[in-house]
Scaffold this active site. Structure first.
Site, mmCIF file in Angstrom:
data_model
loop_
_atom_site.group_PDB
_atom_site.id
_atom_site.type_symbol
_atom_site.label_atom_id
_atom_site.label_comp_id
_atom_site.label_asym_id
_atom_site.label_seq_id
_atom_site.Cartn_x
_atom_site.Cartn_y
_atom_site.Cartn_z
ATOM 1 C CG HIS A 82 -1.829 -1.188 1.262
ATOM 2 N ND1 HIS A 82 -2.547 -1.530 2.388
ATOM 3 C CD2 HIS A 82 -2.143 -2.140 0.327
ATOM 4 C CE1 HIS A 82 -3.241 -2.631 2.148
ATOM 5 N NE2 HIS A 82 -2.997 -3.016 0.914
ATOM 6 C CG HIS A 241 -7.369 -3.464 -1.966
ATOM 7 N ND1 HIS A 241 -6.880 -2.396 -1.250
ATOM 8 C CD2 HIS A 241 -6.609 -4.532 -1.617
ATOM 9 C CE1 HIS A 241 -5.880 -2.798 -0.485
ATOM 10 N NE2 HIS A 241 -5.695 -4.094 -0.697
ATOM 11 C CG ASP A 245 -3.047 -5.379 -3.102
ATOM 12 O OD1 ASP A 245 -2.721 -4.432 -2.357
ATOM 13 O OD2 ASP A 245 -3.791 -6.315 -2.726
ATOM 14 C CG HIS A 351 13.082 14.844 -60.231
ATOM 15 N ND1 HIS A 351 12.942 15.791 -59.257
ATOM 16 C CD2 HIS A 351 11.948 14.104 -60.192
ATOM 17 C CE1 HIS A 351 11.800 15.623 -58.612
ATOM 18 N NE2 HIS A 351 11.178 14.594 -59.162
ATOM 19 C CD GLU A 365 18.231 5.310 -49.385
ATOM 20 O OE1 GLU A 365 19.299 4.737 -49.102
ATOM 21 O OE2 GLU A 365 17.106 4.819 -49.145
#
Length: 448
Positions: A82, A241, A245, A351, A365
């Protein structure tokens, strides 16, 4: 996987709780004291010669019935679950606990008194990160009809579920409870839930001289017709409870836990067994990743890696080698690389003619190649290669053109011997050009 998610925390000042031990019946005084980073939780038996102490770790757990106890030589402390739940629920990582008896005070059978006391003392952040174990595969503990399993969670944090079933003849009906753990949810939904037992069990314990000072007001006692001499705080208080625990026992891991833990009729012994399994998995992972034969990275005296060093690490060659230099490297954590974009790059021929722009896929990449350097800093690269398994959250923010210098920054999420995942950004000056999350798998391949 071990990561750091938050700073460690300790108490702002000392705090004290007084009460009676449920099992041995002794008067108990506990003092909670601030502690240095990486101390963890440690109990100090002030009633014994030389004030021996014991760490709240699963390696110190000793067999006991109906409670969790730890021992190191003469220092034995029982009924710690507890207290541990309160500390873990409030994210208090480092604390020295002085105690003048062999067990923690039972108080009202819950963690509420401890939470109120610790909240009044206050909590402060510390300048050290708190380790977190993120569950990446399932672990299961079975003990008769009881089952306790830990699974990966869909979100960050710890989620706990408990199903309580003592059979049709039990005065405690079937209950289930689910909790996403945070300091707020612990305070409001779990901390006040009390320990419980059946009336005939209490009579047997008292006949054995156990629990003589505990009353119906201290615990939930169930007779044939329900709760005896008390009232429930929640309809499913018993299941709550059990989750309390679980939180206390899982805190014996010594680090935060992120995952989904599901329990059916389990108790303290199963909780401790699960913690041991999780710790064993960490050690096995460390053994796999610790390779004394891994060749060192070809770092220059200033901590950078030049093109010759990159060629030693990566298998890529012209025209697909898209990394010119490594500027910074924090092994297993972060890398910064550089790509000089020249008009002579072969992809500019198509491109695009008249308007050369570096293809976005090649920017990604280049990021993946920088990540390959980072992966090689953590695992043995001999005969292994990192291959892209998935790319997510890709964003292309600006064109990259001849004359640009692409600064690539990669941060690791996880790097293992079988897989890795990273987040990367590519910048031109201060402007973001691209970003992505990339996941890799490791395959056998000829060395570079």
């Amino acid at each position: 996987m071990l990561i750091a998610k938050r700073p460690q925390r300790t108490l702002a000042r000392a705090a004290e709780v007084r009460g009676v031990g449920f099992f041995h019946g002794a008067d108990v005084t506990m003092r909670f004291l601030p502690a240095d980073p990486d101390t963890g939780v440690r109990f100090i038996r002030t009633d014994l010669p030389d004030r021996p102490s014991v760490a709240a770790r699963v390696s110190q757990v000793i067999p006991t019935q109906r409670r969790t106890a730890v021992q190191d030589g003469p220092a034995v402390v029982e009924l710690i679950e507890h207290v541990m739940a309160a500390l873990a629920g409030l994210q208090i990582d480092n604390c020295l606990i002085e105690i003048d008896a062999p067990e923690c005070p039972g108080c009202d059978g819950s963690s509420r008194v401890f939470v109120e006391t610790l909240d009044a003392a206050g909590v402060v952040d510390q300048d050290r990160p708190r380790q977190t174990l993120t569950i990446e595969r399932s672990f299961t503990v079975r003990e008769g009809d009881a089952v306790l399993a830990a699974h990966p969670n869909a979100t960050d944090g710890l989620t706990l579920s408990y199903h309580l079933d003592y059979g049709q003849d039990s005065p405690i009906g079937n209950q289930s409870f689910l909790l996403s753990l945070s300091p707020e949810s612990f305070r409001s939904e779990v901390a006040a839930s009390r320990t419980f037992l059946l009336e005939h069990e209490a009579k047997s314990l008292r006949a054995a001289g156990i629990g003589l000072r505990a009353t119906e007001k201290d615990v939930l006692l169930f007779g044939p017709d329900g709760v005896v001499g008390n009232t429930l705080r929640f309809p499913d208080e018993c299941a709550r409870h059990k989750v309390l625990d679980m939180i206390g026992d899982l805190a014996l891991l010594g680090m935060d836990l992120h995952g989904f833990v599901v329990a059916h009729r389990s108790g303290h012994h199963a909780n401790a067994s699960l913690v041991r399994k999780l710790l064993q998995s960490i050690e096995k992972e460390k053994e796999k990743e610790a390779d004394p034969w891994a060749p060192p990275l070809p770092l220059r005296s200033d901590g950078t890696i030049d093109i010759q060093g990159i060629l030693e690490i990566l298998p890529h060659r012209y025209p697909m080698l898209l990394l010119d230099r490594v500027l910074e490297l924090q092994a297993g954590r972060r890398v910064v690389g550089l790509k000089n974009v020249s008009f002579n790059e072969p992809f500019f021929q198509g491109h695009w003619p008249g308007r050369p722009i570096m293809p976005g896929v090649l920017i990604i990449e280049a990021m993946a190649q920088a990540a390959g350097i980072l992966i090689a800093s953590s695992v043995n690269r001999s005969g292994r290669a990192a291959v892209i398994a998935s790319i997510d959250d890709v964003k292309l923010r600006r064109p990259v053109v001849p004359g640009d210098q692409l600064r690539i920054e990669i941060v690791a999420h996880k790097i293992k011997t079988t897989s890795a995942s990273v987040t990367g950004v590519a910048k031109v000056g201060d402007a973001l050009a691209a970003q992505a999350k990339i996941r890799f798998v490791m395959i056998d391949a000829p060395a570079a």
